[in-house]
Design a protein around this motif. Structure first.
Motif, short mmCIF file in Angstrom:
data_model
loop_
_atom_site.label_atom_id
_atom_site.label_comp_id
_atom_site.label_asym_id
_atom_site.label_seq_id
_atom_site.Cartn_x
_atom_site.Cartn_y
_atom_site.Cartn_z
N GLU A 25 0.89 -1.30 0.06
CA GLU A 25 0.01 0.07 0.08
C GLU A 25 0.82 1.35 0.12
O GLU A 25 0.62 2.39 -0.63
CB GLU A 25 -0.81 -0.03 1.14
CG GLU A 25 -1.80 1.30 1.20
CD GLU A 25 -2.75 1.19 2.38
OE1 GLU A 25 -3.22 2.39 2.52
OE2 GLU A 25 -2.95 0.31 3.28
N ALA A 26 2.01 1.14 0.63
CA ALA A 26 2.93 2.36 0.76
C ALA A 26 3.20 2.70 -0.69
O ALA A 26 3.78 3.99 -0.80
CB ALA A 26 4.13 2.06 1.87
N MET A 30 -1.37 8.23 -3.68
CA MET A 30 -2.60 8.75 -3.37
C MET A 30 -2.80 9.91 -4.30
O MET A 30 -1.93 10.68 -4.30
CB MET A 30 -2.74 9.24 -1.90
CG MET A 30 -2.41 8.04 -1.02
SD MET A 30 -3.93 6.72 -0.90
CE MET A 30 -5.34 7.56 -0.33
N ALA A 33 -2.98 14.50 -1.25
CA ALA A 33 -2.09 14.50 -0.30
C ALA A 33 -2.55 15.05 1.04
O ALA A 33 -2.22 16.38 1.16
CB ALA A 33 -0.65 15.14 -0.69
N LEU A 37 -3.76 10.59 5.61
CA LEU A 37 -4.76 9.73 4.96
C LEU A 37 -4.24 8.75 3.80
O LEU A 37 -3.46 8.88 3.21
CB LEU A 37 -5.56 10.85 4.09
CG LEU A 37 -6.70 10.71 3.31
CD1 LEU A 37 -7.81 10.01 4.43
CD2 LEU A 37 -7.45 11.72 2.46
N LYS A 38 -4.92 7.50 4.21
CA LYS A 38 -4.49 6.38 3.39
C LYS A 38 -5.72 5.26 3.50
O LYS A 38 -6.52 5.32 4.32
CB LYS A 38 -3.11 5.86 3.64
CG LYS A 38 -3.07 5.14 5.15
CD LYS A 38 -1.70 4.74 5.58
CE LYS A 38 -1.42 3.65 6.57
NZ LYS A 38 -0.37 2.95 6.77
N LEU A 39 -5.50 4.45 2.63
CA LEU A 39 -6.47 3.39 2.48
C LEU A 39 -6.54 2.23 3.51
O LEU A 39 -7.53 2.08 4.05
CB LEU A 39 -6.32 2.46 1.01
CG LEU A 39 -6.49 3.16 -0.18
CD1 LEU A 39 -6.10 2.40 -1.27
CD2 LEU A 39 -8.01 3.59 -0.20
N GLY A 40 -5.28 2.08 4.43
CA GLY A 40 -5.70 1.37 5.54
C GLY A 40 -5.83 -0.19 5.26
O GLY A 40 -6.52 -1.05 6.03
N SER A 85 0.53 5.37 14.49
CA SER A 85 -0.12 4.10 14.10
C SER A 85 -0.74 3.12 15.25
O SER A 85 -1.61 2.68 15.32
CB SER A 85 0.88 3.43 13.27
OG SER A 85 0.97 3.77 12.06
N ASN A 120 -8.47 7.17 13.10
CA ASN A 120 -8.18 8.56 12.51
C ASN A 120 -8.22 9.56 13.59
O ASN A 120 -7.23 10.38 13.77
CB ASN A 120 -9.14 8.98 11.26
CG ASN A 120 -8.69 8.25 10.03
OD1 ASN A 120 -7.47 7.58 9.99
ND2 ASN A 120 -9.67 8.27 9.29
N GLY A 146 -12.37 10.13 4.94
CA GLY A 146 -11.22 9.13 4.39
C GLY A 146 -11.33 7.82 5.12
O GLY A 146 -11.58 6.73 4.59
N SER A 150 -12.40 4.21 3.32
CA SER A 150 -11.35 3.13 3.81
C SER A 150 -12.12 2.25 4.32
O SER A 150 -11.80 0.89 4.37
CB SER A 150 -10.30 3.66 4.38
OG SER A 150 -10.37 4.11 5.62
#
Length: 175
Positions: A25-26, A30, A33, A37-40, A85, A120, A146, A150
């Motif tokens: 995923e990294a 995205m 920016a 915020l990412k999909l997780g 995290s 989050n 987000g 996600s």
């Protein structure tokens, strides 16, 4: 003892799977920016194990989360990423377990969305403490949106695995 070795092996396997998903995923760019915020997608593994039931307990899922977060931080070299995290992950884990335990037959995507949103919120709280400023909460609406997106994505993915592979799920649950 034999069951303990199987469980330990599966726990390690799930932790490595979550780390692999995190690493892949990294590499996904995205389209927008926003910090945090990412999909997780690595949370698919966490959610999956929460819904397995059987021999799997909160401490097992916590160990999977802890190993993933520690190894991900060591791979990326981001100490603050570890704090964010871990804080978000623990809060999400508690929320998801409470919902799953308290509400009978709760849909997987609902638990997933609640976990993503609380993750989050936990990250923002950790950032506010570290930066000693509440200004980070300006990102709250963006991260909540987000989290909903996600959370639905990861929840639906886990739901599909459970529906598509019931024999496999029963086998893992009964180890």
């Amino acid at each position: 003892m034999r069951g303990g070795v199987k469980k330990l092996s599966l726990t390690a396997l799930f932790a490595v799977l979550a780390l692999i998903i995190f690493t892949v995923e990294a590499q996904i760019p995205m389209p927008f920016a926003f910090p945090g915020l990412k999909l997780g997608l690595a949370n698919i593994v966490t959610l999956f194990v929460i819904f397995l039931g059987g021999m799997w307990r909160a401490r097992d899922v916590f160990m999977i989360l802890l190993v993933r977060v520690l190894l991900a931080a060591s791979i990326t070299g981001q100490v603050f990423g570890l704090i964010y995290s871990f804080t978000g992950g623990v809060i999400a884990l508690v929320v998801m377990f409470v919902l799953k335990t308290a509400v009978k037959d709760i849909p997987i995507p609902v638990v997933s969305v609640a976990g993503a949103i609380s993750h989050n919120a936990g990250q923002l709280t950790a950032a506010a403490v570290i930066l000693q400023s509440g200004s980070v909460f300006v990102y709250l609406p963006i991260l909540m949106a987000g989290g909903i997106i996600s959370g639905l994505l990861t929840g639906f993915a886990v739901y599909c695995v459970f529906k598509a592979h019931p024999k496999f799920i029963r086998y893992i649950s009964n180890l």
